[in-house]
Design a protein around this motif. Structure first.
Motif, short mmCIF file in Angstrom:
data_model
loop_
_atom_site.label_atom_id
_atom_site.label_comp_id
_atom_site.label_asym_id
_atom_site.label_seq_id
_atom_site.Cartn_x
_atom_site.Cartn_y
_atom_site.Cartn_z
N UNK A 25 0.83 -1.20 0.00
CA UNK A 25 0.00 0.00 0.00
C UNK A 25 0.86 1.25 0.00
N UNK A 26 1.96 1.21 0.77
CA UNK A 26 2.83 2.37 0.83
C UNK A 26 3.46 2.65 -0.53
N UNK A 27 3.77 1.61 -1.27
CA UNK A 27 4.38 1.77 -2.59
C UNK A 27 3.36 2.17 -3.64
N UNK A 42 -3.19 -15.68 -18.08
CA UNK A 42 -2.19 -14.60 -18.00
C UNK A 42 -1.03 -14.92 -18.92
N UNK A 43 -0.33 -13.87 -19.33
CA UNK A 43 0.97 -14.04 -19.99
C UNK A 43 1.79 -12.77 -19.84
N UNK A 44 3.04 -12.84 -20.28
CA UNK A 44 3.96 -11.73 -20.09
C UNK A 44 3.55 -10.48 -20.84
N UNK A 45 2.74 -10.62 -21.87
CA UNK A 45 2.23 -9.46 -22.62
C UNK A 45 0.99 -8.88 -21.96
N UNK A 46 0.58 -9.45 -20.83
CA UNK A 46 -0.61 -9.03 -20.08
C UNK A 46 -1.87 -9.11 -20.95
N UNK A 47 -1.97 -10.21 -21.71
CA UNK A 47 -3.08 -10.40 -22.64
C UNK A 47 -4.15 -11.33 -22.12
N UNK A 48 -3.97 -11.93 -20.92
CA UNK A 48 -4.95 -12.85 -20.38
C UNK A 48 -6.07 -12.14 -19.67
N UNK A 49 -7.18 -12.85 -19.43
CA UNK A 49 -8.29 -12.18 -18.75
C UNK A 49 -7.96 -11.88 -17.29
N UNK A 50 -7.07 -12.65 -16.67
CA UNK A 50 -6.66 -12.30 -15.31
C UNK A 50 -5.80 -11.04 -15.31
N UNK A 51 -5.01 -10.83 -16.38
CA UNK A 51 -4.27 -9.58 -16.51
C UNK A 51 -5.21 -8.39 -16.65
N UNK A 52 -6.22 -8.55 -17.50
CA UNK A 52 -7.18 -7.46 -17.71
C UNK A 52 -7.96 -7.18 -16.42
N UNK A 53 -8.29 -8.25 -15.72
CA UNK A 53 -9.01 -8.09 -14.45
C UNK A 53 -8.13 -7.38 -13.42
N UNK A 54 -6.86 -7.75 -13.36
CA UNK A 54 -5.94 -7.10 -12.43
C UNK A 54 -5.82 -5.61 -12.73
N UNK A 55 -5.80 -5.27 -14.02
CA UNK A 55 -5.73 -3.85 -14.39
C UNK A 55 -6.99 -3.11 -13.94
N UNK A 60 -9.45 0.60 -9.90
CA UNK A 60 -10.44 0.78 -8.84
C UNK A 60 -9.77 1.19 -7.53
N UNK A 61 -8.62 0.61 -7.24
CA UNK A 61 -7.92 0.90 -5.99
C UNK A 61 -7.06 2.16 -6.09
N UNK A 62 -6.91 2.71 -7.29
CA UNK A 62 -6.07 3.89 -7.47
C UNK A 62 -4.60 3.57 -7.32
N UNK A 63 -4.20 2.36 -7.72
CA UNK A 63 -2.81 1.94 -7.57
C UNK A 63 -2.23 1.54 -8.93
N UNK A 64 -0.92 1.57 -9.01
CA UNK A 64 -0.23 1.00 -10.16
C UNK A 64 -0.24 -0.52 -10.03
N UNK A 65 0.02 -1.21 -11.13
CA UNK A 65 0.08 -2.66 -11.09
C UNK A 65 1.50 -3.12 -11.40
N UNK A 66 1.95 -4.12 -10.67
CA UNK A 66 3.25 -4.73 -10.97
C UNK A 66 3.10 -6.24 -10.86
N UNK A 67 3.97 -6.97 -11.55
CA UNK A 67 3.87 -8.42 -11.61
C UNK A 67 5.13 -9.09 -11.08
#
Length: 279
Positions: A25-27, A42-55, A60-67
């Motif tokens: 949260x701090x980051x 998921x895949x490294x190109x962030x083309x999976x539906x779990x990637x899209x869901x994570x985005x 929604x949380x107002x955060x950046x995403x990292x993997x």
């Protein structure tokens, strides 16, 4: 996606989970544990539906995403979530007892996948033609465990005409689970019994028209389950992140369903989860 004991391994304790959650949260980052070669998830190109869901979740949380990328094989959770490198796995079975799970955000089912030009119209595990057709199934785990359709077919003495395809496959190739559906495309097998998100996605993108039909007549094979509710998973004790994810799921169910349908995921009414229904 892997199911139950084959999808995930072990998690850290409450102390580690709280400390890591505070750091995330701090980051200002939603740190996601994912496989870089596992479409449609998921895949490294962030083309999976779990990637899209994570985005969607990150926005929604107002955060950046990292993997943190790691092959979803044995040791996946130990090397990612437990190690404190990331904070959420986007797809685990609802109620999985080794992680803290959110409310389920979808429920899917095993399906039959066949070529349209074969006109098999298979849907029932009790169809007598299954005794003679070449049937492909995924083998799950390092020891080649049988998924529910293979168990049910074996209970009927349908063994010699089963063909096993490792869900792990050759990781040097793209999307190893796709080999099962490709075997239907090229006529190597007559029909595949596959987990719905896998069957639906690869059938949707097949150069050969394929049919995808939910498997029915499963009641006689209880307690084998053929439908599973899927949730997000965090470390045990990380109730704060779990609750934030639950709020997202509640507020965005229509968008989540639209995303899943766009990937060919066969959806089953989530009400069956609460009732304990298997069909």
């Amino acid at each position: 996606m892997r199911l139950r004991n084959n999808r995930v391994a072990v998690i850290a304790g409450v102390v580690l989970s709280i400390a890591t959650s505070v750091t995330a949260s701090a980051d200002g980052a939603l740190r996601v544990c994912a496989d870089p070669n596992n479409l449609p998830f998921s895949n490294g190109a962030e083309a999976g539906f779990e990637n899209k869901l994570a985005a969607m979740v990150a926005r929604h949380l107002g955060e950046q995403i990292s993997y943190i990328w790691w092959a979803q094989r044995r040791g996946f959770i130990r090397n990612t979530l437990k190690a404190g490198r990331c904070d959420v796995v986007m797809g685990v079975p609802a109620g999985y007892d080794l992680v803290e799970t959110t409310r389920p955000y979808y429920r899917s089912t095993y399906v039959f996948v066949a070529r349209q030009d074969r006109h098999l119209d298979l849907s029932s595990l009790l169809d007598p033609r299954l005794h003679h057709l070449a049937i492909g199934v995924h083998l799950i785990g390092d020891d080649g465990n049988n998924p529910p359709p293979a168990q049910a077919l074996g209970d009927q003495g349908i063994v010699d005409n089963l063909r096993g395809y490792s869900i792990y496959g050759d990781y040097r190739e793209a999307n190893p689970p796709a080999r099962l559906i490709e075997a239907v495309e090229n006529g190597e097998i007559d029909v595949a019994a596959a987990w719905g998100p896998l069957g639906g996605y690869f059938a949707q993108r097949s150069p050969v028209p394929l049919t995808v039909t939910p498997i029915r007549d499963t009641e006689r094979f209880a307690p084998q389950q053929f439908q599973f509710a899927i949730a997000m998973g965090v470390r045990k004790g990380d109730h704060a992140l779990r609750d934030r994810l639950n709020a997202f799921i509640d507020e965005h169910r229509s968008e989540i369903n639209a995303l899943l349908r766009s990937y060919g995921v066969p959806l089953v009414d989530l009400a069956a989860t609460a009732s304990g229904g298997n069909q």
